[in-house]
Enzyme design. Sequence first.
Site, PDB file in Angstrom:
ATOM      1  N   PRO A  11      19.489   0.813  26.628  1.00 44.36           N
ATOM      2  CA  PRO A  11      20.074   2.099  27.002  1.00 44.36           C
ATOM      3  C   PRO A  11      20.339   3.040  25.832  1.00 44.36           C
ATOM      4  CG  PRO A  11      21.700   0.347  27.164  1.00 44.36           C
ATOM      5  CD  PRO A  11      20.361  -0.314  26.955  1.00 44.36           C
ATOM      6  N   ASN A  12      20.091   4.297  26.111  1.00 46.28           N
ATOM      7  CA  ASN A  12      20.365   5.421  25.208  1.00 46.28           C
ATOM      8  C   ASN A  12      19.373   5.551  24.051  1.00 46.28           C
ATOM      9  OD1 ASN A  12      22.774   6.392  26.576  1.00 46.28           O
ATOM     10  ND2 ASN A  12      23.713   4.488  25.871  1.00 46.28           N
ATOM     11  N   ARG A  19      20.798  11.688  19.062  1.00 40.10           N
ATOM     12  CA  ARG A  19      22.021  10.902  19.264  1.00 40.10           C
ATOM     13  C   ARG A  19      22.544  10.377  17.931  1.00 40.10           C
ATOM     14  NH1 ARG A  19      21.788   4.652  21.051  1.00 40.10           N
ATOM     15  NH2 ARG A  19      24.020   4.317  21.270  1.00 40.10           N
ATOM     16  N   TYR A  24      21.819   6.652  13.574  1.00 37.46           N
ATOM     17  CA  TYR A  24      20.541   6.120  14.074  1.00 37.46           C
ATOM     18  C   TYR A  24      19.312   6.808  13.488  1.00 37.46           C
ATOM     19  CZ  TYR A  24      23.656   3.929  17.432  1.00 37.46           C
ATOM     20  OH  TYR A  24      24.664   3.193  18.000  1.00 37.46           O
ATOM     21  N   ASN A  73      15.199  -4.313  21.061  1.00 37.58           N
ATOM     22  CA  ASN A  73      16.466  -3.656  20.725  1.00 37.58           C
ATOM     23  C   ASN A  73      17.187  -3.435  22.043  1.00 37.58           C
ATOM     24  OD1 ASN A  73      18.640  -2.119  20.007  1.00 37.58           O
ATOM     25  ND2 ASN A  73      17.504  -0.668  18.744  1.00 37.58           N
ATOM     26  N   ALA A  76      23.215  -1.323  23.655  1.00 39.38           N
ATOM     27  CA  ALA A  76      24.571  -1.758  24.038  1.00 39.38           C
ATOM     28  C   ALA A  76      24.572  -3.047  24.870  1.00 39.38           C
ATOM     29  CB  ALA A  76      25.274  -0.640  24.792  1.00 39.38           C
ATOM     30  N   GLU A  97      14.900  -9.660  17.333  1.00 43.55           N
ATOM     31  CA  GLU A  97      15.931  -8.668  17.678  1.00 43.55           C
ATOM     32  C   GLU A  97      15.958  -7.592  16.597  1.00 43.55           C
ATOM     33  OE1 GLU A  97      19.892 -10.166  17.202  1.00 43.55           O
ATOM     34  OE2 GLU A  97      20.770  -8.588  18.416  1.00 43.55           O
ATOM     35  N   HIS A  99      17.903  -3.848  15.404  1.00 42.39           N
ATOM     36  CA  HIS A  99      18.882  -2.761  15.550  1.00 42.39           C
ATOM     37  C   HIS A  99      18.667  -1.778  14.415  1.00 42.39           C
ATOM     38  CE1 HIS A  99      21.097  -4.864  18.652  1.00 42.39           C
ATOM     39  NE2 HIS A  99      21.016  -5.948  17.908  1.00 42.39           N
ATOM     40  N   ARG A 106      30.045  -2.479  12.025  1.00 42.00           N
ATOM     41  CA  ARG A 106      30.611  -1.378  12.817  1.00 42.00           C
ATOM     42  C   ARG A 106      31.826  -1.872  13.623  1.00 42.00           C
ATOM     43  NH1 ARG A 106      25.892   1.501  15.902  1.00 42.00           N
ATOM     44  NH2 ARG A 106      27.583   3.000  16.256  1.00 42.00           N
TER      45      ARG A 106
HETATM   46  C1  DQA Z   1      21.885  -0.330  18.397  1.00 40.01           C
HETATM   47  C2  DQA Z   1      23.294  -0.817  18.055  1.00 40.01           C
HETATM   48  C3  DQA Z   1      24.124  -0.981  19.316  1.00 40.01           C
HETATM   49  O1  DQA Z   1      25.432  -1.398  18.983  1.00 40.01           O
HETATM   50  C4  DQA Z   1      24.231   0.344  20.063  1.00 40.01           C
HETATM   51  O2  DQA Z   1      24.919   0.151  21.276  1.00 40.01           O
HETATM   52  C5  DQA Z   1      22.925   0.983  20.283  1.00 40.01           C
HETATM   53  C6  DQA Z   1      21.918   0.942  19.219  1.00 40.01           C
HETATM   54  C7  DQA Z   1      21.074  -0.035  17.128  1.00 40.01           C
HETATM   55  O3  DQA Z   1      19.844   0.025  17.211  1.00 40.01           O
HETATM   56  O4  DQA Z   1      21.655   0.154  16.053  1.00 40.01           O
HETATM   57  O5  DQA Z   1      22.714   1.652  21.285  1.00 40.01           O
HETATM   58  O6  DQA Z   1      21.220  -1.349  19.113  1.00 40.01           O
END
Ligand code: DQA
Length: 147
Positions: A11-12, A19, A24, A73, A76, A97, A99, A106
């Site tokens: 998501p997002n 964003r 990011y 990735n 959240a 994985e 990120h 964080r």
């Molecule tokens: C994320 C880190 C997560 O904590 C966050 O919720 C994201 C992006 C990252 O790529 O840094 O949406 O996965």
Amino acid sequence: MSKPVYVLGGPNLNLLGTREPEIYGRDTLEDIHARLRAQAPKTALVLRQTNSEGELVTWVQEAGREAAVLILNAAAYTHTSIALHDALKSLKIPVIEVHLSNPAAREAFRHVNYVAPVATATIAGLGAYGYELALNAAMRLSGQGGS
Ligand code: DQA
């Protein structure tokens, strides 16, 4: 024909570029995907993003049947989804994985991680470059090249 590498996003991540760019970066997800295609022109890539937990679980299951390696990735859902954890646990392929940020550095709620314990490896905190490293590793792991 080799099996594809799946690159799934949660998501997002569709909002990348606008964003919280200080966290990011300014690359959009399209930019990142385009660079992966250019990096591995001969490797079949399945590049997808969803804002839905159920869809992500379904795609993880699909990757288990169809993919050589899964790069994930989960955004959240990394920090919340036992359904995703269970789906990943059932896979027999490598899971990398990724990120963009480093969740361990964080907020405390990002220190909970349901993906890492069932992943082969984790790359975090290197921004979009983390995806390039993950694809390189995926190609190595699947015998399709890599450096
Ligand atoms: C994320 C880190 C997560 O904590 C966050 O919720 C994201 C992006 C990252 O790529 O840094 O949406 O996965």
